[in-house]
Design a protein around this motif. Structure first.
Motif, mmCIF file in Angstrom:
data_model
loop_
_atom_site.group_PDB
_atom_site.id
_atom_site.type_symbol
_atom_site.label_atom_id
_atom_site.label_comp_id
_atom_site.label_asym_id
_atom_site.label_seq_id
_atom_site.Cartn_x
_atom_site.Cartn_y
_atom_site.Cartn_z
ATOM 1 N N TYR A 133 0.832 -1.202 0.000
ATOM 2 C CA TYR A 133 0.000 0.000 0.000
ATOM 3 C C TYR A 133 0.864 1.248 0.000
ATOM 4 O O TYR A 133 0.600 2.208 -0.710
ATOM 5 N N LEU A 134 1.921 1.231 0.805
ATOM 6 C CA LEU A 134 2.761 2.425 0.929
ATOM 7 C C LEU A 134 3.658 2.620 -0.283
ATOM 8 O O LEU A 134 4.066 3.739 -0.576
ATOM 9 N N ARG A 154 -0.331 9.185 1.280
ATOM 10 C CA ARG A 154 0.077 7.966 1.968
ATOM 11 C C ARG A 154 1.467 8.132 2.569
ATOM 12 O O ARG A 154 1.743 7.652 3.659
ATOM 13 N N GLN A 214 3.403 7.537 6.360
ATOM 14 C CA GLN A 214 4.150 6.296 6.150
ATOM 15 C C GLN A 214 4.789 5.748 7.420
ATOM 16 O O GLN A 214 4.590 4.596 7.784
ATOM 17 N N LEU A 249 -7.633 6.927 2.590
ATOM 18 C CA LEU A 249 -6.504 6.712 3.498
ATOM 19 C C LEU A 249 -6.997 6.538 4.922
ATOM 20 O O LEU A 249 -6.524 5.675 5.664
#
Lengths: 506, 506
Positions: free
Chosen positions: A214-215, A310, A314, A470
């Motif tokens: 995802y990151l 994002r 993080q 998010l």
């Protein structure tokens, strides 16, 4: 033809690897061979055959049907077989007595009727939900009953036949049990224990994998649509395992069911070992894994938060994830080593990392709402929203390097208009790429001509939704962590009930 | 004793209801009885018995073991049994020839060795993943082989024995198949069809149930903690069904596997009917149901959006939900009636209701972020946040009716402080009640004495998270709707491949 000549070697290699993966498979196969050989010796040698006669072949059938992979399952099946045969024998003897007393003429009718009734009754009973696990037992009752009654009628002396057959079955069953228990036994309890530990690792792995992806996902290499439906991505081995774990509730149940039949063995030394607790911990673990599934759904969702946004969170997200995975692994290790250690330190660390994440979201919450706030309220820090809000740097630089946009001086109303235009252009592009779902409708609107009136507010709405995606991801992560509390509790209870070794390390 | 005399009636009543729920159960039972009766007649009458001899009892065994619930499963099992017996017979004949050629002395050793090898080999092969469905076939090979070889050795004329036995098995198998197919057949395909339609309803029901509960939940009657783990709530019958549907992938697979064996029948008139597509639609439906699971997780999450906030978006959420459920039901009805209608109108309505929801969230997005925005930026509408933000009206009125807070005049710094104090008091209370997860830590902090310094920012963070929980709920709802597109596609493909009747109603 060279490929074909290679293929048997490839095949042998596959089989070799399959055997090596779990050597119990080979053990099991050899044990079945041995049991069959031993039971055959009863007939190959003259002496036992002369004692038991033709009926001794029933012991072969019993071995072949009763021999299961684990000790517990063999016991369970043996129980079904024994009780089924016994019941069938008793019913058969009673019915035969009744039939014989009705006289020579009525006898076949009574026998026929009884076969019909027994067939219908056992078939109906095995459909009853709580009796489904004993399905095999009902089958045994049915065919044993038919065999005894019918061959008794035809060959005479039904009780003698029944007894001989029961002896044969007992010999076969005993042999199967002895071989299964005494020679490299494969315990269902041990399997269940390992399966649970494996599930802990699976969930931890797939959580880390999902968050990492995802990151690092900047939207550049988005897979196609159809693939997303089937949930199959080649770069997600852990997820596939986790999904398999979600479907393994039946496996847990059947292993626990078998384990209950096993005597104390190996590391599981006391009677009434709480195998049920394993199933419960497995259920809580699945409950956690559902949250991982939702995170994964978020990862492959068509509505995506921009990469920059994002990146803002993080470190907090990664930190929380790593702590949670660490806790999961530590719990799994505890279960694996049958230790009972309080996980308060780790749990506290997970909680505080989640609090940091929450605080960070709170501090940056203006990023999550759409940028009309920014226009309404110029007192806010102005630099951040434009840079991090809702589109990729690539798109942004695209529209900055547009020749028209570059020639005009900044801060004039025209620039603002052009920027707004190209901004919405960008948004539209991004929407096309990321949120494919309303694509049909967007096309409809474009053909209508009411673009500006309709589209801009809708863009805003979508933009806000993308940013909120998010917050969805983090909410799910937080919910996952919240469920870890239940997991710690469940493992605690298991440790207490199973008398795990106490340790006060943390 | 009155209760006990009633209990058999209760029991009979249960059985009666169980039979009425699905009359196929009774049909199946009676069919098994009939099949057993018919095969027994072969022995009860003198003529057939004299032809086939003792070996005719194998036909009874075959009927009892082969007779399955559905036609397809019976065919499948019959295939396993036939092929297994045939292979075993061939191997046995070859081995016996070899053994006999080795001479009288070596014969038992060759036979013993062959039994060991066959036992080990079949047991190993049935563990191989792609061969697992044929587990029964391998068992048949093993025991048929042992029986033929051993009884052949002992009783002489093994080939005659083997042939007699194969005839008996064939008779039994044929009888089982005929009874199963000709008398009220229960088709696996029909079952699969119904199961799929049922799953559509399940998902729609549980979506509506979940959203309805979410919107009506004012936090007053929150169930206990432990219950939430097991996902069992008495007032959620649809959710339980939906969860069962999630675990039904094995059922779909096995039904489709059986259905493939069935000839065209009833409504499924053409050969090679695409049963695999049913499994695929089922998979996409499960994919949607995972989102419902996540919504349900949100509903029972420890972090909850305040009731007022949920009320703000009530109409949009309800509208989107109803439209989505309507689409699901309409798809289910289409599949049920084997019609192929384009669902564009309904799909468009769902999309536009989702767009309205998104827009509404965008317009009220300031509600989702914590209220320090409100302090920082007084240009915003001031009335709303305080009223709807993050706590229940009950709590708010609680702190308003506190005697101390009421006596002081409003708008003085003191009031502000007191209000802030009681606000955080309220938040803490709410946190205790709703977000039980960090409770241990909060208690730790309180004992530390560093309450004010640590707690207030944390309260803020939690407060923001509670509001964002609503956005999580809506995001999940939006993702659910996004997945409906895949579902419409999958149903479309099924309709095309299965030649559903075309309809252009919508």
């Amino acid at each position: 033809s060279d490929d074909e000549s290679l293929s048997p070697w490839k095949w042998i290699w596959d089989v070799w690897k399959f055997a090596q993966e779990d050597t119990n498979r080979v053990t099991f196969s050899l044990k079945v061979g041995l049991a069959c050989l031993l039971v055959s010796l009863l007939i190959l040698f003259r002496a036992p055959y002369q004692v038991f006669g033709v009926n001794i072949i029933w012991s072969i059938l019993t071995v072949a049907i009763m021999f299961e992979y684990t000790v517990g399952a063999t016991f369970n099946r043996g129980f079904n077989r024994a009780l089924g045969s016994l019941l069938a024998g008793i019913i058969a003897i009673v019915v035969i007595q009744v039939a014989m007393s009705t006289g020579r003429f009525a006898e076949p009718y009574v026998i026929g009727l009884s076969i019909f009734v027994i067939g219908a009754l056992t078939s109906f009973m095995k459909l009853w939900p709580s009796l489904v696990p004993y399905e095999y037992g009902f089958r045994v009752i049915l065919f044993t009953y038919c065999l005894i009654v019918v061959s008794g009628y035809r060959m005479g002396n039904p009780i003698r036949t029944a007894m001989d057959r029961l002896y044969s079955i007992a010999i076969g069953g005993l042999l199967a049990v002895l071989v299964n228990v005494l020679i490299f036994p494969i315990w269902a309890g041990e399997q269940l224990h390992k399966e649970l530990v494996k599930t802990f690792t699976c969930v931890a792995d797939s959580l880390e994998e999902c968050v990492k992806k995802y990151l690092s996902d900047d939207g550049s290499n988005r897979p196609e649509f159809a693939k997303a439906v089937m949930d199959e991505f080649s770069d997600e081995p852990a997820f596939r395992k986790c999904k398999a774990a979600l479907n393994s509730s039946t496996k847990f149940d059947s292993l626990a069911n078998s384990a209950k039949w096993e005597p104390p063995h190996g590391r599981f030394k006391h009677f009434f070992y709480p195998w049920e607790e394993y199933v419960k911990v497995g259920a809580v673990l699945r409950h956690c894994a559902y949250e991982v599934m939702a995170l994964h759904g978020c990862l492959h969702s068509e509505i995506q938060a921009p990469y920059n946004l994002r990146c803002t969170f993080q470190s907090e997200i990664l930190d929380a994830t790593n702590k949670a995975a660490e806790l999961l692994r530590s719990l799994g290790k505890d279960v694996s080593n049958m230790k009972h250690s309080l996980q308060t330190t780790l749990l506290k660390r997970v909680h505080s990392s989640i609090v940091r994440l929450q605080r960070s979201i709170d501090m940056h919450s203006y990023l999550l709402t759409s940028n009309h706030d920014y226009h309404d309220c110029p007192a806010k820090p102005a630099a951040k929203p434009l840079k991090t809000l809702s589109f990729n740097p690539k798109d942004f630089s695209d529209c900055l390097t547009e020749p028209d946009a570059n020639k005009v001086e900044p801060n004039t109303p025209l620039t603002m208009a052009v920027q707004a235009e190209s901004y919405h252009e960008t948004m539209k592009k991004q929407q096309r790429r990321l949120h494919s779902w309303p694509s049909r409708e967007v096309d409809d609107f474009e053909e209508d001509g009411a673009i500006d009136a309709e589209l801009i507010p809708r863009m805003r709405a979508l933009e806000s939704t993308t940013a909120l995606s998010l917050s969805t991801f983090t909410s799910l992560l937080i919910e996952f962590v919240a469920r870890l509390d239940h997991l710690v509790e469940a493992v605690d209870k298991l440790a207490k009930m199973a008398n795990f070794k106490q340790e006060c390390t943390s």
